[in-house]
Design a protein around this motif. Structure first.
Motif, PDB file in Angstrom:
ATOM      1  N   CYS A  94       0.833  -1.202   0.000  1.00 33.43           N
ATOM      2  CA  CYS A  94       0.000   0.000   0.000  1.00 33.43           C
ATOM      3  C   CYS A  94       0.870   1.255   0.000  1.00 33.43           C
ATOM      4  CB  CYS A  94      -0.938   0.014   1.205  1.00 33.43           C
ATOM      5  SG  CYS A  94      -2.316  -1.138   1.080  1.00 33.43           S
ATOM      6  N   GLU A  95       1.892   1.245   0.803  1.00 27.48           N
ATOM      7  CA  GLU A  95       2.793   2.391   0.865  1.00 27.48           C
ATOM      8  C   GLU A  95       3.514   2.597  -0.469  1.00 27.48           C
ATOM      9  OE1 GLU A  95       6.755   3.686   3.335  1.00 27.48           O
ATOM     10  OE2 GLU A  95       5.183   2.612   4.440  1.00 27.48           O
ATOM     11  N   GLU A  96       4.041   1.528  -1.039  1.00 29.33           N
ATOM     12  CA  GLU A  96       4.757   1.614  -2.314  1.00 29.33           C
ATOM     13  C   GLU A  96       3.868   2.127  -3.441  1.00 29.33           C
ATOM     14  OE1 GLU A  96       6.380  -2.244  -3.190  1.00 29.33           O
ATOM     15  OE2 GLU A  96       7.647  -2.226  -1.394  1.00 29.33           O
ATOM     16  N   GLU A  97       2.595   1.720  -3.437  1.00 30.17           N
ATOM     17  CA  GLU A  97       1.678   2.086  -4.514  1.00 30.17           C
ATOM     18  C   GLU A  97       0.776   3.265  -4.157  1.00 30.17           C
ATOM     19  OE1 GLU A  97      -0.323  -1.225  -6.298  1.00 30.17           O
ATOM     20  OE2 GLU A  97       1.415  -2.551  -6.009  1.00 30.17           O
ATOM     21  N   HIS A  98       1.023   3.884  -3.005  1.00 30.58           N
ATOM     22  CA  HIS A  98       0.253   5.044  -2.556  1.00 30.58           C
ATOM     23  C   HIS A  98      -1.244   4.746  -2.525  1.00 30.58           C
ATOM     24  CE1 HIS A  98       4.009   7.201  -2.890  1.00 30.58           C
ATOM     25  NE2 HIS A  98       4.115   6.799  -4.154  1.00 30.58           N
ATOM     26  N   LYS A  99      -1.570   3.600  -1.937  1.00 29.78           N
ATOM     27  CA  LYS A  99      -2.965   3.176  -1.782  1.00 29.78           C
ATOM     28  C   LYS A  99      -3.327   3.230  -0.295  1.00 29.78           C
ATOM     29  CE  LYS A  99      -3.211   1.401  -6.061  1.00 29.78           C
ATOM     30  NZ  LYS A  99      -4.156   1.660  -7.092  1.00 29.78           N
ATOM     31  N   GLN A 100      -4.558   3.543  -0.024  1.00 33.21           N
ATOM     32  CA  GLN A 100      -5.051   3.574   1.347  1.00 33.21           C
ATOM     33  C   GLN A 100      -5.413   2.150   1.780  1.00 33.21           C
ATOM     34  OE1 GLN A 100      -5.220   6.291   3.369  1.00 33.21           O
ATOM     35  NE2 GLN A 100      -5.885   4.946   4.997  1.00 33.21           N
ATOM     36  N   PRO A 101      -4.793   1.632   2.841  1.00 38.28           N
ATOM     37  CA  PRO A 101      -5.146   0.273   3.307  1.00 38.28           C
ATOM     38  C   PRO A 101      -6.599   0.215   3.783  1.00 38.28           C
ATOM     39  CG  PRO A 101      -3.150   1.079   4.388  1.00 38.28           C
ATOM     40  CD  PRO A 101      -3.743   2.237   3.651  1.00 38.28           C
ATOM     41  N   ILE A 102      -7.233  -0.923   3.565  1.00 43.05           N
ATOM     42  CA  ILE A 102      -8.582  -1.103   4.111  1.00 43.05           C
ATOM     43  C   ILE A 102      -8.462  -1.535   5.570  1.00 43.05           C
ATOM     44  CG2 ILE A 102      -9.553  -1.701   1.858  1.00 43.05           C
ATOM     45  CD1 ILE A 102      -9.697  -4.611   2.850  1.00 43.05           C
ATOM     46  N   GLN A 103      -9.534  -1.452   6.301  1.00 42.60           N
ATOM     47  CA  GLN A 103      -9.560  -1.845   7.705  1.00 42.60           C
ATOM     48  C   GLN A 103      -9.703  -3.365   7.812  1.00 42.60           C
ATOM     49  OE1 GLN A 103      -9.004   0.017  10.413  1.00 42.60           O
ATOM     50  NE2 GLN A 103      -8.560   1.701   9.007  1.00 42.60           N
ATOM     51  N   TYR A 104      -8.614  -4.066   7.580  1.00 39.59           N
ATOM     52  CA  TYR A 104      -8.666  -5.533   7.570  1.00 39.59           C
ATOM     53  C   TYR A 104      -8.884  -6.131   8.949  1.00 39.59           C
ATOM     54  CZ  TYR A 104      -3.703  -4.776   8.626  1.00 39.59           C
ATOM     55  OH  TYR A 104      -2.529  -4.351   9.173  1.00 39.59           O
ATOM     56  N   ASN A 105      -8.727  -5.354  10.003  1.00 40.70           N
ATOM     57  CA  ASN A 105      -8.966  -5.878  11.353  1.00 40.70           C
ATOM     58  C   ASN A 105     -10.445  -6.116  11.629  1.00 40.70           C
ATOM     59  OD1 ASN A 105      -6.284  -6.076  12.152  1.00 40.70           O
ATOM     60  ND2 ASN A 105      -6.225  -3.905  12.672  1.00 40.70           N
ATOM     61  N   ASP A 106     -11.296  -5.687  10.699  1.00 39.93           N
ATOM     62  CA  ASP A 106     -12.734  -5.926  10.820  1.00 39.93           C
ATOM     63  C   ASP A 106     -13.159  -7.197  10.104  1.00 39.93           C
ATOM     64  OD1 ASP A 106     -13.045  -3.594  12.276  1.00 39.93           O
ATOM     65  OD2 ASP A 106     -13.506  -2.378  10.512  1.00 39.93           O
ATOM     66  N   PHE A 107     -12.200  -7.967   9.596  1.00 37.18           N
ATOM     67  CA  PHE A 107     -12.505  -9.172   8.836  1.00 37.18           C
ATOM     68  C   PHE A 107     -12.130 -10.432   9.609  1.00 37.18           C
ATOM     69  CE2 PHE A 107     -12.682  -6.006   5.600  1.00 37.18           C
ATOM     70  CZ  PHE A 107     -13.574  -6.491   4.670  1.00 37.18           C
ATOM     71  N   ILE A 108     -12.939 -11.474   9.429  1.00 31.74           N
ATOM     72  CA  ILE A 108     -12.693 -12.789  10.030  1.00 31.74           C
ATOM     73  C   ILE A 108     -12.310 -13.739   8.904  1.00 31.74           C
ATOM     74  CG2 ILE A 108     -13.694 -14.746  11.285  1.00 31.74           C
ATOM     75  CD1 ILE A 108     -13.696 -12.328  13.036  1.00 31.74           C
TER      76      ILE A 108
END
Length: 137
Positions: free
Chosen positions: A55-69
């Motif tokens: 995400c950092e390398e491609e300048h993308k905003q990470p999704i909130q993956y901590n909300d996933f099971i």
């Protein structure tokens, strides 16, 4: 922690441990586990640094993956997961050749994907049941 639909499924059929040698597009192909309550994890586990770096390398905003099971883990580490509140299903695939997935918009390649014809956990279970029905009949 688990969605009510997931809990219901566990009461009816339990989980699936190791599913291999299914046809290539099958949701159950090469899975270490599916649905097992004791194996489910929140987030993307050991893939956090990999994902954050992409995400950092491609300048993308990470999704909130901590909300996933994560409810299904492929032998190579790919993870199928649902969002706790909405039930939305995503595939985290660092390594895949799937033709039935689409990249999640604004996410780096080889991270998050949607599965075609699967919007939520119930869709996933119904698609899997359909695949089993076709294999048996």
């Amino acid at each position: 922690m688990l969605a009510k639909e997931h809990e219901l499924l566990l009461k009816e059929i339990g989980g699936i441990s190791e599913s291999y040698h299914q046809p290539e597009p099958a949701l159950t192909n090469n899975q270490d586990y599916l649905f097992l309550k004791s194996a489910c994890i929140t987030g993307i586990g050991e893939w956090e640094e990999y994902y954050e770096n992409l995400c950092e390398e491609e300048h993308k905003q990470p999704i909130q993956y901590n909300d996933f099971i994560c409810f299904a883990l492929e032998a190579n580490g790919n993870m199928t997961m649902y969002e706790k509140n909405s039930g939305k299903v995503l595939l985290f695939a660092h390594d895949h050749w799937f033709e039935n997935v689409d990249p999640l918009e604004d996410q780096p390649e080889y991270t998050f994907y949607t599965i075609q014809d699967v919007d939520n956990f119930v869709d996933y279970v119904e698609k899997m049941a359909e695949e089993w029905s076709e294999a048996v009949l």
